[in-house]
Scaffold this motif. Structure first.
Motif, PDB file in Angstrom:
ATOM      1  N   ILE A  86       0.742  -1.565  -0.041  1.00  0.00           N
ATOM      2  CA  ILE A  86      -0.065  -0.228  -0.050  1.00  0.00           C
ATOM      3  C   ILE A  86       0.702   1.004   0.411  1.00  0.00           C
ATOM      4  CG2 ILE A  86      -1.202   1.601   1.314  1.00  0.00           C
ATOM      5  CD1 ILE A  86      -2.758  -1.002   2.257  1.00  0.00           C
ATOM      6  N   HIS A  87       1.796   1.189   0.826  1.00  0.00           N
ATOM      7  CA  HIS A  87       2.575   2.637   0.892  1.00  0.00           C
ATOM      8  C   HIS A  87       3.533   2.556   0.293  1.00  0.00           C
ATOM      9  CE1 HIS A  87       0.211   2.500   4.944  1.00  0.00           C
ATOM     10  NE2 HIS A  87       0.207   3.879   4.524  1.00  0.00           N
ATOM     11  N   TRP A  93      -1.158   0.281  -4.043  1.00  0.00           N
ATOM     12  CA  TRP A  93      -2.331   0.909  -3.839  1.00  0.00           C
ATOM     13  C   TRP A  93      -3.737   1.180  -4.452  1.00  0.00           C
ATOM     14  CZ3 TRP A  93      -5.565   4.231  -4.832  1.00  0.00           C
ATOM     15  CH2 TRP A  93      -4.829   5.515  -6.011  1.00  0.00           C
ATOM     16  N   PRO A 269      -9.440   4.023  -1.256  1.00  0.00           N
ATOM     17  CA  PRO A 269      -8.505   3.137  -1.258  1.00  0.00           C
ATOM     18  C   PRO A 269      -7.744   2.444  -0.156  1.00  0.00           C
ATOM     19  CG  PRO A 269      -7.528   5.225  -1.625  1.00  0.00           C
ATOM     20  CD  PRO A 269      -9.470   5.282  -0.958  1.00  0.00           C
TER      21      PRO A 269
ATOM     22  N   THR B 254       1.820   6.819  -4.567  1.00  0.00           N
ATOM     23  CA  THR B 254       1.576   5.988  -2.922  1.00  0.00           C
ATOM     24  C   THR B 254       0.517   6.641  -2.136  1.00  0.00           C
ATOM     25  OG1 THR B 254       1.732   5.139  -1.116  1.00  0.00           O
ATOM     26  CG2 THR B 254       1.975   7.511  -1.837  1.00  0.00           C
ATOM     27  N   THR B 255      -0.437   5.763  -1.891  1.00  0.00           N
ATOM     28  CA  THR B 255      -2.002   5.439  -1.543  1.00  0.00           C
ATOM     29  C   THR B 255      -2.572   7.684  -0.953  1.00  0.00           C
ATOM     30  OG1 THR B 255      -3.900   4.764   0.380  1.00  0.00           O
ATOM     31  CG2 THR B 255      -1.772   4.775   0.928  1.00  0.00           C
ATOM     32  N   PRO B 256      -3.364   7.825  -1.758  1.00  0.00           N
ATOM     33  CA  PRO B 256      -3.532   8.787  -1.082  1.00  0.00           C
ATOM     34  C   PRO B 256      -4.322   8.763  -0.250  1.00  0.00           C
ATOM     35  CG  PRO B 256      -5.061   8.423  -3.221  1.00  0.00           C
ATOM     36  CD  PRO B 256      -4.394   7.730  -2.609  1.00  0.00           C
ATOM     37  N   HIS B 257      -4.803   8.550   0.384  1.00  0.00           N
ATOM     38  CA  HIS B 257      -5.435   8.703   1.638  1.00  0.00           C
ATOM     39  C   HIS B 257      -4.629   7.511   3.060  1.00  0.00           C
ATOM     40  CE1 HIS B 257      -9.562  10.078   0.212  1.00  0.00           C
ATOM     41  NE2 HIS B 257      -8.945   9.818  -0.787  1.00  0.00           N
ATOM     42  N   PRO B 258      -3.658   8.199   3.339  1.00  0.00           N
ATOM     43  CA  PRO B 258      -2.910   7.184   4.481  1.00  0.00           C
ATOM     44  C   PRO B 258      -4.111   6.817   6.094  1.00  0.00           C
ATOM     45  CG  PRO B 258      -2.476   8.983   3.642  1.00  0.00           C
ATOM     46  CD  PRO B 258      -2.943   8.833   2.963  1.00  0.00           C
ATOM     47  N   HIS B 259      -4.991   7.944   5.872  1.00  0.00           N
ATOM     48  CA  HIS B 259      -5.379   7.953   7.492  1.00  0.00           C
ATOM     49  C   HIS B 259      -5.341   8.227   8.084  1.00  0.00           C
ATOM     50  CE1 HIS B 259      -9.778   5.957   5.428  1.00  0.00           C
ATOM     51  NE2 HIS B 259      -9.377   7.423   4.668  1.00  0.00           N
TER      52      HIS B 259
END
Lengths: 370, 335, 310
Positions: A86-87, A93, A269, B254-259
């Motif tokens: 994911i990261h 992701w 996501p 990389t993920t746009p919504h890391p939360h």
């Protein structure tokens, strides 16, 4: 078949290759048989769901294989490797979210496809076996969702699985054996993860491919059922071949579903909770959304107690599936027009509304858990 | 013959044109949605279902949506992309309504479709939508909230207080859900029927198409094949390639919504543990701190003695100072 | 009888040709037309409605030849042969070709006994390939499913933590577990312990000491009913979730499981919710200095009877 006739005396290179293969395997006739299947009443958008399901499966297999390049199915590394995807992995992701939302799309399309077949009466003679194989495929799709959910090994995954397997334990006689088999022991752990991974990645795909092939073969043997109303003149006027018209509609359907899954991947996501622990802590276990209606049903008082849980979790759903399986043999009336089959129509509406009601109830119920 | 009679019902006409037109335009709109999402100019935090339906039904929602958003203060998402998307939907919808309209005119009405049918149908739908949808939104919204509070108070009645949570939720939901759904469906059907009426009057003015059924079907079928196939495919391919490249360029790596709740834990390398050094360091620290504590205690005693003659407040201050030493002491004990 | 290809076609007045083609309706799967050769002067398509009778030798039409000649010429382009399309079961009931196409029957296959023998032999060999591996595969898959119980005593804390009677206090502890091939790991678990007043104690024990036995029936431990400390397994007997000690608006201070809202009183008895049995008590030992030890056991969730699984 689609090639225009070229008024030249010398065959082109492609034509020579085609002739070579055709001489040996009967390619031209095979092509004709596969593609030139007249769809009575014409190709329809309502018929695309079967092909769309095949497309979604292929995309799931593809994204799944890509995920396996980085995912490690051990309790030590499952969580971190998923977080890595994911990261840290470029667009990881997006691929993981696509895989996740693809499974939702698959369940939605399975419901759509089953509903379309049911409403069109296309389970009746001579299509009983297609329906039965289809029910098995439905079970496999649910199995995919259930086994795949565990793999990230976060709190949500671990606890949804624990609760789900315990429910399966309620089956009399074989329940304990089945639950221990799935868990690989008395409680969920590494053995569970290994087994779920094998089932998700090897056993279910093989079963799906085999049964889907059988499903397609049986469908071709019976031919498409076509619309349930219309004079023969209307049906004849609109009849066209599977290729290219229905195939084109299938592809547009696939493109639309593809775009929807991508859009969902952007909207929400995949985000993992904390890594799984044997104590749920403040986390409230919950299964995937397509099992929520069962989950909520089991909260009702009538399903309290050991027998109640068995009734609600195993007996009733089992009886419903048995009813669906028996459907082509109980419903022998050849009438396929849904507006002339009131029991079928009302039954379908009732089932859909009930599932919707319980699913939304489960979501509302979240606020009532202290 | 039965076909024509059936087709005359305005609701059937409305549905027969709107439903295919919605879905015809959708794949193209979705392509733009994806590019906008990748670029980050559009966000739908919650109401994605509603956004989808709004976009799907954009011939009728294109003007209704701004009215609803601004006038009734409802919100489906954020970002300039949404407005731009609805602007883009206009030519797409005109084209889609044209295709569907011509098909319907030929097959169901057996009439010659007039020129510019797409545009005509579009502005009529948009107008009806602009007026009808905000009204529908308001009514359904009001009915829903009323029904929810009614259902809630019904189950709060004395004799129903004991109903357990899961059953209560189910019953309430069934009550207000069925009322709200019924109202919504009825209003939607009225709206569709309105549009059907408008289309029917447009059709009444059109001349008859004289061919037999098979010829009509063949006509609308072949109507879909473009005159210049090469151009069409080249334009489609080019457009698709451009959108794809835009997509690749703007897709977040990389993920746009890391939360915030559950970030990936940073694994820091642990410094090597040297036991002897640690022991010595700790011993020194303990000696140092005990000396500090003794000094503070002495000071506190002196202060307490000094200020004891008279002001109580000062005594309290000294007591406070002594208390503030306590956490230091317990901190030492833990070590 | 169905019209046979190449059979003669007669009108009321004379013979006009032979059947060269047969047209089948794709929806009803019935023969809709025959195509007559007209003896070389242009084929005609004749609807089956004009056929009066079909005999061994040919087809008898009910119209004079002039009517048939007046029909429009047959357009082959409007049709495709069954080799060019796939229509399921179209030719199932079609018998328009007289005669059969045959191939020789091998001499060796004439013996039915031989065929039966080899068929059965194949089945037997197949079975004998499967049989030896079935048992090892079953044992292979079942290996981790039934592990022996671990009856170690674990120190989990001190009862000094418990300030009040009949109040659930959570004791968290770490247990060393070795699962299959994995290195020994520490698992975090918890139990709820209460210091029970005699009333509550009585509800838990109901006058009998609590015996814990292993699979063979041998006693592992006995909780004496007069020891005031009770330890409950941290897993709810409904479906295994971790439950809490909470203040309930109607029932007071209770054990409450957030998953399906099972509610238990201080003695572990079920007050509300889907729990099938009371909370599971564990073997407990409290030393003179207040150190608590328990044997960590887990019981199957969702059953009325208590069945130990770990």
């Amino acid at each position: 078949m689609a090639q225009p006739s070229i008024p030249s005396t010398q065959p082109t290179a492609i034509e020579k290759v085609v002739a070579f293969i055709d001489e040996r395997v009967g390619l031209k006739q095979m092509q004709a048989k596969m593609l030139n299947e007249p769809v009575p009443g014409g190709s329809r958008w309502a018929y695309v769901f079967g092909s769309v399901l095949l497309f979604i499966f292929i995309m799931q297999a593809l994204t799944g294989i890509l995920l396996m390049f980085y995912y490690v199915p051990t309790a030590d590394h499952a969580y971190m490797s998923t977080q890595y995807i994911i990261h840290d992995v470029d667009y990881g992701w997006f691929l993981l979210s696509y895989h996740f939302w693809g499974s939702t799309a698959m369940v939605v399309c399975v419901f759509a496809h089953m509903s379309q077949v049911f409403l069109w009466g296309a389970y009746k003679k001579p299509r009983e076996m297609i329906w039965l194989v289809g029910l098995a495929l439905f079970g496999i799709v649910m199995g995919f969702g259930f086994t795949g959910y565990l793999l990230p090994w976060d709190q949500r995954a671990y606890w949804a699985t624990t609760v789900g397997v315990e429910i399966m334990d309620k089956t009399p006689v074989v329940g304990d054996f089945m639950a221990r088999f799935l868990k690989g022991g008395p409680t969920p752990g590494q053995m569970t993860l290994s087994r779920f991974f094998v089932i998700h990645v090897m056993i279910l795909p093989a079963a799906l491919m085999g049964l889907a092939g059988l499903h397609l073969f049986l469908f071709r043997s019976a031919g498409p059922a076509g619309p349930f109303r219309g004079t023969p003149e209307e049906i004849r006027a609109k009849t066209d071949y599977f290729f290219p018209r229905q195939v084109w509609k299938d592809i547009v359907g696939m493109a639309t579903v593809f775009a929807c899954i991508c859009a969902l991947a952007f909207w929400e996501p995949v985000v993992l909770l904390e890594e799984a622990t044997p104590d749920p802590g403040d986390y409230h276990p919950e299964p995937e959304w397509y099992f929520l209606f069962l989950f909520q049903m089991l909260r009702l008082k009538i399903f309290a107690g050991e027998f109640g849980q068995f009734l609600g979790a195993v007996a009733l759903p089992g009886a419903f599936m048995a009813l669906l399986a028996a459907l082509p043999f109980i419903d022998t009336d050849p009438e396929r027009n849904i507006f002339k089959r009131p029991i079928a129509l009302i039954g379908w509406i009732l089932v859909m509304v009930t599932i919707l009601l319980f699913t939304v109830s489960a979501i509302i119920n979240r606020e009532f858990l202290d | 013959m039965t076909d024509e009679r059936e087709a005359m019902s305005p609701t059937k006409i409305g549905l027969g044109i709107l439903w295919p037109a919605f879905w015809t335009g959708l794949p193209i709109k979705l392509a733009f949605v994806l590019v906008f999402l990748a670029m980050g100019v559009m966000e739908f935090e919650g109401r994605i279902g509603l956004a989808f339906i709004m976009l799907l039904a954009s011939p009728v929602t294109v003007f209704a949506l701004p009215i609803i958003t601004m006038g009734l203060e409802s919100h489906i998402g954020e970002g300039a992309g949404i407005a731009f998307l609805f602007l883009l939907s206009i030519p797409i919808d005109i084209w889609a309504l044209g295709v569907v309209g011509r098909t319907y005119f030929l097959e169901k009405f057996r009439k010659e479709p007039p020129d510019g049918l797409g545009l005509t149908l579009w502005w009529k739908c948009a107008l009806v939508g602009a007026i009808f949808l905000p009204i529908l939104w308001f009514i359904v919204g009001t009915v829903t909230s009323t029904a929810i509070s009614l259902a809630h108070s019904l189950l709060d009645m004395e004799m129903l207080k004991g109903v357990p949570v899961a059953e209560r939720i189910g019953v309430e939901l069934a009550l207000w859900g069925s009322i709200a759904s019924a109202v919504l469906i009825v209003l939607l059907l009225i709206g569709v029927s309105l549009i059907g009426r408008i289309i029917r009057s447009t059709a009444a003015a059109a001349p008859s198409a004289s061919e037999n059924y098979q010829s009509l079907v063949t006509r609308w079928d072949l109507m879909r094949v473009p005159a210049d196939q090469g151009l069409t495919f080249a334009a489609l391919a080019l457009g698709g390639v451009v959108l794809s490249v835009l997509f690749w360029a703007s897709l977040p790596v990389t993920t746009p919504h890391p939360h915030e709740c559950c970030k990936k834990p940073d694994v820091k390398a642990q410094p090597p543990f040297k036991p002897l050094e640690a022991l010595n360091k700790d011993e020194k620290l303990i000696v140092q701190l005990s000396a500090q504590v003794e000094a503070l205690e002495k000071k506190a005693e002196e202060e307490a003695q000094g200020k004891n003659k008279g002001k109580g407040k000062a005594g309290k201050e000294a007591a406070k100072a002594a208390d503030s030493n306590a956490p230091v002491q317990s901190g030492l004990r833990k070590q | 009888m169905q019209p046979q290809l190449k059979s003669k076609v007669r009108c009321t007045d004379r013979e006009i040709g032979e059947v060269t083609k047969v047209v089948v309706d794709p929806l009803s799967h019935e023969i809709s037309h025959i195509v007559v050769s007209m003896n070389g002067s242009g084929e005609r398509q004749v609807a089956m409605g004009l056929v009066q009778a079909i005999t061994e030798g040919g087809v008898q039409l009910r119209s004079p030849s002039s009517e048939i000649v007046a029909l429009p010429p047959f357009k082959r382009d409007e049709y495709v042969s069954t080799h060019d399309v796939e229509i399921a079961h179209l030719e199932d009931h079609l018998h328009v070709t007289p005669g059969e196409v045959l191939v020789p029957f091998p001499e060796l296959e004439k013996s039915v006994k031989r065929r039966t023998f080899f068929m059965n032999f194949t089945h037997v060999v197949g079975f004998l390939i499967g049989l030896p591996i079935a048992y090892p595969i079953l044992r292979y898959l079942m290996k981790p499913m039934y592990a022996p119980f671990d009856n170690r005593w674990l120190k989990i804390g001190n009862v000094g933590k418990i300030k009040q009677d009949d109040i659930g206090v959570q004791f968290k502890y770490k247990k060393q577990v070795k699962e299959a091939y994995l290195p020994e790991a520490e698992v975090e678990k918890n139990v709820w312990i209460l210091r029970a007043t005699p009333a509550v104690l009585d509800k838990v024990y109901q006058g009998k000491d609590m015996e814990f036995r292993d699979a063979t029936g041998k006693s592992v431990w006995t909780n004496k009913k007069d020891i005031p400390y009770v330890a409950f397994s941290g897993k709810c007997p409904h479906l295994g979730c971790g439950y809490k000690w909470r203040q309930h608006k109607l029932l007071g201070q209770v054990f409450l499981c957030p998953c399906h809202l099972s509610i238990y009183d201080a003695a572990g008895k079920v007050l509300d919710g889907p729990a099938p049995r009371p909370l599971d008590a564990l073997p407990i030992q409290v030393s003179a200095s207040g150190d608590v030890q328990i044997i960590d056991m887990e019981f199957k969730a969702g059953t009325k009877t208590q069945i130990r699984i770990i």
